[in-house]
Design an enzyme around this catalytic site. Structure first.
Site, short mmCIF file in Angstrom:
data_model
loop_
_atom_site.label_atom_id
_atom_site.label_comp_id
_atom_site.label_asym_id
_atom_site.label_seq_id
_atom_site.Cartn_x
_atom_site.Cartn_y
_atom_site.Cartn_z
N ASN A 236 0.80 -1.23 0.07
CA ASN A 236 -0.08 0.09 0.14
C ASN A 236 0.77 1.21 0.06
O ASN A 236 2.10 1.23 0.53
CB ASN A 236 -0.76 -0.12 1.25
CG ASN A 236 -1.97 0.93 1.22
OD1 ASN A 236 -1.71 2.07 1.84
ND2 ASN A 236 -2.88 0.97 0.44
N1 PLP Z 1 -2.59 -1.30 4.08
C1 PLP Z 1 -3.37 -2.07 3.00
C2 PLP Z 1 -3.20 -3.36 2.70
C3 PLP Z 1 -4.55 -1.29 2.56
O1 PLP Z 1 -5.33 -1.90 1.91
C4 PLP Z 1 -4.91 -0.01 3.04
C5 PLP Z 1 -5.91 0.75 2.68
O2 PLP Z 1 -6.89 0.40 1.99
C6 PLP Z 1 -3.87 0.66 4.04
C7 PLP Z 1 -2.80 -0.05 4.38
C8 PLP Z 1 -4.01 1.91 4.62
O3 PLP Z 1 -5.13 1.97 5.42
P1 PLP Z 1 -5.24 3.32 6.36
O4 PLP Z 1 -6.27 4.29 5.66
O5 PLP Z 1 -5.99 2.97 7.58
O6 PLP Z 1 -3.93 4.20 6.66
#
Ligand code: PLP
Length: 329
Positions: free
Chosen positions: A101
């Site tokens: 991400n």
């Molecule tokens: N990690 C993954 C695998 C995600 O799919 C996402 C968001 O879709 C995130 C991190 C980021 O999440 P956050 O909005 O809670 O920071």
């Protein structure tokens, strides 16, 4: 959410709202058991591990990246006293996959430490041999590997990095291993998904968003640390007005040392109410329903000549496109 906000809690420290801290200790252990996480992540088990609720996966990843960075700086200062602190900081390097991400790369920007996005395989999975090659190349160039952020359930296709093989390399090279399971973490609760948990007993930290798969509304991001002292040591900044006489007692952690902000919301109440309302079985049924709906949708895509899957269905995610030129999609 209305209760958690309405009580007007600002949990700077345990003494500001003992319930805010203590309920968090309780629900993080409930959640760890619900997800079948290794025992060392439980508060109730003696040892330095435990869980905390962060606002987002991004914050959890940043906390892990910053703590790993500070631990690495101290370790190298000890083993190479001839190097100045800024020389050490200039050599730090971290790793993740090109499928991870955006918040992983952002954590690197915020931590002023480059995070290399290593190529995942054709199946979108990052494996230990790719990490090993990158680390060996970087060490030969004088860099200092700090952390690898793996993903269980990538944003694009819900692929699962190979935690076992990554853990072997991280253990060998003294690299912190964090797992971002922001979406897929909920499936750890299901026996039929137990494969997803393979290797978790070897990771240093992990995060999972309850606001993705667990009917808790935004924001609520669980994070577990195998050794919370590494985070506390890295972030501990105190003032006289923050001290209280119960500091340092087990079962009443001052979670401000585990996170970026000072104040804290009463998010534990949302988790408590969700578990008390639906029960563990109710939550499992909810996750299973999402997975089965995706299965039905996958069947519809497969039965329709106009469309094709571009990755295997994983949990509740079906990635598909119109056949033919990309313009059509
Ligand atoms: N990690 C993954 C695998 C995600 O799919 C996402 C968001 O879709 C995130 C991190 C980021 O999440 P956050 O909005 O809670 O920071």
């Amino acid at each position: 959410e209305m209760l958690a906000s309405g009580f007007g809690i600002i949990g700077f420290s345990w003494i500001c709202s003992p319930a805010c801290t203590e309920l968090e200790v309780v629900v993080m252990d409930w959640l760890a058991k619900f997800l079948h996480l290794p025992q060392h992540f439980l508060h109730e088990v003696e040892g330095p591990g435990g869980g905390v609720i962060q606002g987002s996966a991004s914050e959890a990843v940043l906390v892990a990246v910053l703590a790993a960075r500070e631990q690495a700086v101290r370790r190298v200062q000890h083993s190479h006293p001839e190097l100045t602190e800024s020389e050490i900081r200039g050599k730090l390097i971290a790793y993740s996959s090109d499928q991870s991400n955006s918040c992983i790369e952002k954590a690197g920007v915020l931590a002023a430490m480059p995070i290399k996005l290593l190529p995942a395989g054709d199946d979108f999975v990052l494996r230990g041999d790719t990490l090993k090659q990158a680390i060996e190349r970087d060490v030969a160039a004088g860099l200092i590997p700090v952390i690898c952020v793996a993903t269980l359930g990538t944003t694009g296709t819900c692929a699962y990095d190979d935690i076992e093989s990554l853990a072997s390399i991280c253990e060998e090279k003294s690299v912190w291993l964090h797992v971002d399971a922001a979406y897929a973490g909920g499936a750890f609760a299901l026996e039929e998904c137990s494969e997803l948990r393979r290797g978790l007993e070897r990771v240093d930290s992990l995060n999972f968003n309850l606001h993705k798969f667990m009917l808790v509304n935004f924001d609520c991001a669980a994070m577990w640390l195998r050794d919370a002292n590494k985070v506390i040591d890295s972030f501990n900044v105190d003032r006289i007005y923050l001290k209280h006489k119960h500091e340092g007692q087990t079962q009443i952690p001052d979670f401000r040392h585990w996170q970026i902000p000072l104040g804290r919301r009463f998010r534990a109440l949302k988790v408590w109410i969700t578990f008390r309302t639906l029960g563990a079985e109710g939550l499992r049924a909810h996750i299973r329903k999402h997975i089965s709906l995706a299965g039905q949708f996958e069947d519809l895509v497969k039965a329709d000549e106009r469309f094709e899957l571009i990755a295997p269905r994983a949990l509740g995610l079906v990635c598909f496109r119109a056949k033919g030129d990309n313009e059509i999609t």
